[in-house]
Design an enzyme around this catalytic site. Sequence first.
Site, PDB file in Angstrom:
ATOM      1  N   ASP A  12      60.436  -3.133  54.914  1.00 13.94           N
ATOM      2  CA  ASP A  12      59.164  -2.479  55.247  1.00 13.94           C
ATOM      3  C   ASP A  12      59.143  -1.090  54.614  1.00 13.94           C
ATOM      4  O   ASP A  12      60.185  -0.571  54.200  1.00 13.94           O
ATOM      5  CB  ASP A  12      59.006  -2.349  56.777  1.00 13.94           C
ATOM      6  CG  ASP A  12      57.679  -1.700  57.170  1.00 13.94           C
ATOM      7  OD1 ASP A  12      56.654  -1.992  56.527  1.00 13.94           O
ATOM      8  OD2 ASP A  12      57.660  -0.898  58.117  1.00 13.94           O
ATOM      9  N   SER A  13      57.974  -0.506  54.592  1.00 20.23           N
ATOM     10  CA  SER A  13      57.846   0.854  54.061  1.00 20.23           C
ATOM     11  C   SER A  13      58.584   1.865  54.939  1.00 20.23           C
ATOM     12  O   SER A  13      58.988   2.920  54.476  1.00 20.23           O
ATOM     13  CB  SER A  13      56.373   1.235  54.010  1.00 20.23           C
ATOM     14  OG  SER A  13      55.813   1.116  55.307  1.00 20.23           O
ATOM     15  N   CYS A  75      55.854  -6.284  56.185  1.00 16.72           N
ATOM     16  CA  CYS A  75      54.852  -5.246  55.949  1.00 16.72           C
ATOM     17  C   CYS A  75      53.577  -5.931  55.455  1.00 16.72           C
ATOM     18  O   CYS A  75      53.597  -6.660  54.457  1.00 16.72           O
ATOM     19  CB  CYS A  75      55.401  -4.289  54.887  1.00 16.72           C
ATOM     20  SG  CYS A  75      54.211  -3.093  54.279  1.00 16.72           S
ATOM     21  N   THR A  77      50.961  -4.477  54.260  1.00 16.28           N
ATOM     22  CA  THR A  77      50.471  -3.829  53.047  1.00 16.28           C
ATOM     23  C   THR A  77      51.099  -4.471  51.811  1.00 16.28           C
ATOM     24  O   THR A  77      50.403  -4.854  50.867  1.00 16.28           O
ATOM     25  CB  THR A  77      50.793  -2.321  53.108  1.00 16.28           C
ATOM     26  OG1 THR A  77      50.261  -1.800  54.319  1.00 16.28           O
ATOM     27  CG2 THR A  77      50.222  -1.576  51.931  1.00 16.28           C
ATOM     28  N   GLU A 154      55.868   6.323  63.503  1.00 15.21           N
ATOM     29  CA  GLU A 154      57.065   6.900  62.864  1.00 15.21           C
ATOM     30  C   GLU A 154      57.498   8.181  63.597  1.00 15.21           C
ATOM     31  O   GLU A 154      58.656   8.540  63.612  1.00 15.21           O
ATOM     32  CB  GLU A 154      56.815   7.187  61.374  1.00 15.21           C
ATOM     33  CG  GLU A 154      56.548   5.948  60.522  1.00 15.21           C
ATOM     34  CD  GLU A 154      57.814   5.214  60.040  1.00 15.21           C
ATOM     35  OE1 GLU A 154      58.838   5.857  59.806  1.00 15.21           O
ATOM     36  OE2 GLU A 154      57.745   3.971  59.908  1.00 15.21           O
ATOM     37  N   CYS A 186      49.549  -4.907  60.916  1.00 15.48           N
ATOM     38  CA  CYS A 186      50.512  -3.930  60.385  1.00 15.48           C
ATOM     39  C   CYS A 186      51.723  -4.028  61.299  1.00 15.48           C
ATOM     40  O   CYS A 186      51.571  -4.059  62.538  1.00 15.48           O
ATOM     41  CB  CYS A 186      49.914  -2.527  60.427  1.00 15.48           C
ATOM     42  SG  CYS A 186      51.116  -1.235  60.002  1.00 15.48           S
ATOM     43  N   THR A 187      52.901  -4.084  60.716  1.00 20.92           N
ATOM     44  CA  THR A 187      54.092  -4.315  61.543  1.00 20.92           C
ATOM     45  C   THR A 187      54.485  -3.090  62.374  1.00 20.92           C
ATOM     46  O   THR A 187      55.358  -3.180  63.232  1.00 20.92           O
ATOM     47  CB  THR A 187      55.275  -4.772  60.675  1.00 20.92           C
ATOM     48  OG1 THR A 187      55.436  -3.832  59.600  1.00 20.92           O
ATOM     49  CG2 THR A 187      55.043  -6.151  60.118  1.00 20.92           C
ATOM     50  N   HIS A 188      53.829  -1.960  62.126  1.00 21.10           N
ATOM     51  CA  HIS A 188      54.055  -0.804  63.003  1.00 21.10           C
ATOM     52  C   HIS A 188      53.292  -0.960  64.334  1.00 21.10           C
ATOM     53  O   HIS A 188      53.671  -0.375  65.332  1.00 21.10           O
ATOM     54  CB  HIS A 188      53.564   0.492  62.343  1.00 21.10           C
ATOM     55  CG  HIS A 188      54.490   1.050  61.305  1.00 21.10           C
ATOM     56  ND1 HIS A 188      54.686   0.468  60.078  1.00 21.10           N
ATOM     57  CD2 HIS A 188      55.278   2.165  61.323  1.00 21.10           C
ATOM     58  CE1 HIS A 188      55.546   1.197  59.371  1.00 21.10           C
ATOM     59  NE2 HIS A 188      55.920   2.226  60.105  1.00 21.10           N
TER      60      HIS A 188
HETATM   61  N1  DGL Z   1      54.275  -1.616  58.378  1.00 19.62           N
HETATM   62  C1  DGL Z   1      53.400  -1.601  57.266  1.00 19.62           C
HETATM   63  C2  DGL Z   1      52.371  -2.674  57.277  1.00 19.62           C
HETATM   64  O1  DGL Z   1      52.601  -3.670  57.928  1.00 19.62           O
HETATM   65  C3  DGL Z   1      53.184  -0.384  56.670  1.00 19.62           C
HETATM   66  C4  DGL Z   1      52.418   0.625  56.672  1.00 19.62           C
HETATM   67  C5  DGL Z   1      52.426   1.732  55.691  1.00 19.62           C
HETATM   68  O2  DGL Z   1      53.455   2.002  55.098  1.00 19.62           O
HETATM   69  O3  DGL Z   1      51.370   2.304  55.531  1.00 19.62           O
HETATM   70  O4  DGL Z   1      51.351  -2.577  56.643  1.00 19.62           O
END
Ligand code: DGL
Length: 266
Positions: A12-13, A75, A77, A154, A186-188
Amino acid sequence: MNIGASMFGIFDSGLGGLTVVKEVLKRLPNRPIIYFGDTARVPYGNKSEEVIKKYANEGVEFLLSRGAQIIVLACNTMSAIAFETLKKKYDAPIFEVISPAVKKAVQVTKNGRIGVIGTRATVGSGVYEKKLKIENCKLKIYSEPCPLFVPIVEEGWVGQKETEKIVKEYLKPLQKAKIDTLILGCTHYPILKKTIKKVMGRGVKLVDSAEEVAKEVAKFFETSGFSFLGTRRECKIFVSDKTDYLESWVGDWLGGDVKVEKVTLG
Ligand code: DGL
């Protein structure tokens, strides 16, 4: 840990992909996982396609070089922007998080009105809409980018009043749209699940892309005969930038004493 052993590579990012790690560990508790979070360059979601593809490529290369045999793009994205290119380039099985969430949302909705929240890049790509419409062209899709959610997560601002206010503001149009299903694209976002649930109310079912991809990965593992992954529970976390705060956050989220190592890509 033998870094040359065969492992799941989860990428992930930033730290949001740890929601996927947690879900995969629930289903495949005795398989080694190597995680890469590009914490020096997070967020990806407001960057250009060209840059997202470049970063995605570098992260996958890193995981493969450290013995990953299956890659999970944890992720949305990267799944939206870079998956097709990566799939063509590499022989290793690569999973993306969007299709499993789409399948689940289609099963769950009763009124055919589905909301999608994600980063600007994910929502802007229109990939959820496209895939949902392929499943059922009569669905009504309402998408909202929520760019502040990633930095909030984050930063660990999960239970704060201010966070609830921001969540309310972003989700207002979806409340008006009378959706009965909301994809956390989004995984966040699963980390903000409690607040999102509170704001949307009981009548809206949340679809968690982290949970759904983990189910898919476990199914693949059980049915594909892909048996050469290690059989010891090991979880190695790599990041491109590290602070004490980050290390304790990772330990709290995954439970226990997790070692986090900083690497420089390229
Ligand atoms: N967790 C990411 C997603 O699922 C990332 C978000 C990001 O880096 O902007 O999109």
